[in-house]
Design an enzyme around this catalytic site. Structure first.
Site, PDB file in Angstrom:
ATOM      1  N   HIS A 284       0.751  -8.086  11.297  1.00 53.71           N
ATOM      2  CA  HIS A 284       0.225  -7.838   9.948  1.00 53.71           C
ATOM      3  C   HIS A 284      -0.054  -9.176   9.252  1.00 53.71           C
ATOM      4  O   HIS A 284       0.690 -10.147   9.427  1.00 53.71           O
ATOM      5  CB  HIS A 284       1.224  -7.010   9.133  1.00 53.71           C
ATOM      6  CG  HIS A 284       0.626  -6.520   7.849  1.00 53.71           C
ATOM      7  ND1 HIS A 284       0.567  -7.320   6.726  1.00 53.71           N
ATOM      8  CD2 HIS A 284       0.025  -5.359   7.533  1.00 53.71           C
ATOM      9  CE1 HIS A 284      -0.040  -6.645   5.754  1.00 53.71           C
ATOM     10  NE2 HIS A 284      -0.378  -5.447   6.216  1.00 53.71           N
TER      11      HIS A 284
ATOM     12  N   GLU B 163      -8.042  -5.036   9.224  1.00 56.29           N
ATOM     13  CA  GLU B 163      -7.545  -5.206   7.857  1.00 56.29           C
ATOM     14  C   GLU B 163      -8.045  -6.538   7.287  1.00 56.29           C
ATOM     15  O   GLU B 163      -7.373  -7.574   7.443  1.00 56.29           O
ATOM     16  CB  GLU B 163      -6.007  -5.230   7.853  1.00 56.29           C
ATOM     17  CG  GLU B 163      -5.369  -3.912   8.196  1.00 56.29           C
ATOM     18  CD  GLU B 163      -4.051  -3.708   7.442  1.00 56.29           C
ATOM     19  OE1 GLU B 163      -3.887  -2.634   6.860  1.00 56.29           O
ATOM     20  OE2 GLU B 163      -3.225  -4.616   7.391  1.00 56.29           O
TER      21      GLU B 163
ATOM     22  N   SER C 144      -6.779  -1.550   0.741  1.00 52.45           N
ATOM     23  CA  SER C 144      -7.063  -0.702  -0.427  1.00 52.45           C
ATOM     24  C   SER C 144      -7.707   0.637  -0.039  1.00 52.45           C
ATOM     25  O   SER C 144      -8.558   1.150  -0.770  1.00 52.45           O
ATOM     26  CB  SER C 144      -7.946  -1.440  -1.431  1.00 52.45           C
ATOM     27  OG  SER C 144      -7.341  -2.638  -1.839  1.00 52.45           O
TER      28      SER C 144
ATOM     29  N   GLY D 159      -1.297   0.859   2.571  1.00 49.86           N
ATOM     30  CA  GLY D 159      -0.106   0.282   1.959  1.00 49.86           C
ATOM     31  C   GLY D 159       0.209   1.004   0.657  1.00 49.86           C
ATOM     32  O   GLY D 159       0.948   1.987   0.633  1.00 49.86           O
ATOM     33  N   GLY D 160      -0.409   0.541  -0.430  1.00 49.51           N
ATOM     34  CA  GLY D 160      -0.158   1.110  -1.763  1.00 49.51           C
ATOM     35  C   GLY D 160      -0.259   2.629  -1.802  1.00 49.51           C
ATOM     36  O   GLY D 160       0.610   3.302  -2.372  1.00 49.51           O
TER      37      GLY D 160
END
Ligand code: PGA
Length: 268
Positions: A102, A172, A222, A243-244
């Site tokens: 990552h 990513e 995102s 993620g979020g």
């Protein structure tokens, strides 16, 4: 990632949540996991849902609708590696996936050499590895392709071709990750489709034509319920590393539902 349904190949989508260093207590982790699982409809058939939680929570989270992932693994089986966790330890907790390389770990000092070793150790040990690659920034000269190619080649240098079925590649772009430099930017479906084709070409060049179907290429940066449909349909992506959005049950469930609807109406 694909299975037969008559003459057609059923599309499967992977929705993986990267909780990063969240939430802040085991109580909150259990509650988040429970809230996600209770919102996943029994009708979800063609979506594989993964939650990559921090190590301390992996032993307390269990559910038939989701599988567990880790966010990193060490390549050695045991020994003098303070703070590290092995593939065997993860497998003993029924963890099925691990995120490798990552960008936040790369930024904290994880080298190409570490990434290559843990990538191979993960698949050799029977885990599915979500390898993260993606440029830090874009320019009009297309240097982001060179950057991604370099990360790809470093990770796959000695990769055993027979274990490609255990690989997922997460594209990513770092500039699109929600806590990155440019908050809230997302790659466009056209950017994502172009990079997917580029990564598939790298796979073909390294391992041959029939490897494309074996390796799903997902997107992270995102990703959320507002952009998921367009990224699936126009970006032709095979899923998301979120993620979020994975910390907000309604949002994450909505992405799972969008993925199911997409898989229902598309073949590979
Ligand atoms: P984000 O994170 O969805 O919050 O941008 C993705 C990731 O870092 O894997």
């Amino acid at each position: 990632m694909v299975q037969s349904r008559g003459m057609k190949i059923q599309k499967r989508i992977l929705i993986a949540g990267n909780w990063k260093m969240n939430p802040t207590s085991v109580k909150d982790a259990k509650s988040l996991f429970h809230n996600i699982s209770k919102g996943i409809s029994k009708k979800i058939k063609y979506v594989d849902v993964v939650v990559a939680a921090p190590y301390p929570y992996l032993s307390v989270l269990k559910n038939k609708k989701m599988v567990l992932g880790a966010q990193h693994v060490h390549h050695e089986k045991s020994g003098r590696h303070t703070g590290e966790v092995s593939v065997g330890m993860l497998k003993s907790l029924d963890v099925k996936y691990v995120i490798i390389g990552h960008s936040e770990r790369r930024a904290a000092g994880e080298t190409n050499e570490h990434i290559e070793k843990s990538f191979i150790a993960a698949v050799n040990g029977g885990l599915k590895a979500i390898l993260c690659i993606g440029e830090r920034k874009r320019d009009s000269k297309g240097n982001h392709f060179n950057f991604v190619e370099d990360q790809f080649k470093n990770a796959f240098k000695k990769f055993p071709k027979n274990l490609l079925g255990r690989v997922v590649i997460a594209y990513e772009p770092v500039w699109a990750i929600s806590c990155g430099d440019a908050k809230g930017k997302t790659a466009t479906p056209a950017d994502v489709e172009e990079m997917k084709l580029f990564i598939q070409k790298l796979l073909v060049d390294s391992f041959g034509r029939n490897t494309i179907k074996k390796v799903p290429i997902i997107y992270g940066g995102s990703a959320n319920s507002n952009n998921a449909e367009a990224l699936l349909i126009d970006g032709k992506i095979d899923g998301f590393l979120a993620g979020g959005a994975s910390l907000r049950p309604k949002e994450f469930i909505s992405m799972i539902n969008i993925a199911q609807h997409y898989a229902d109406t598309h073949t590979s």
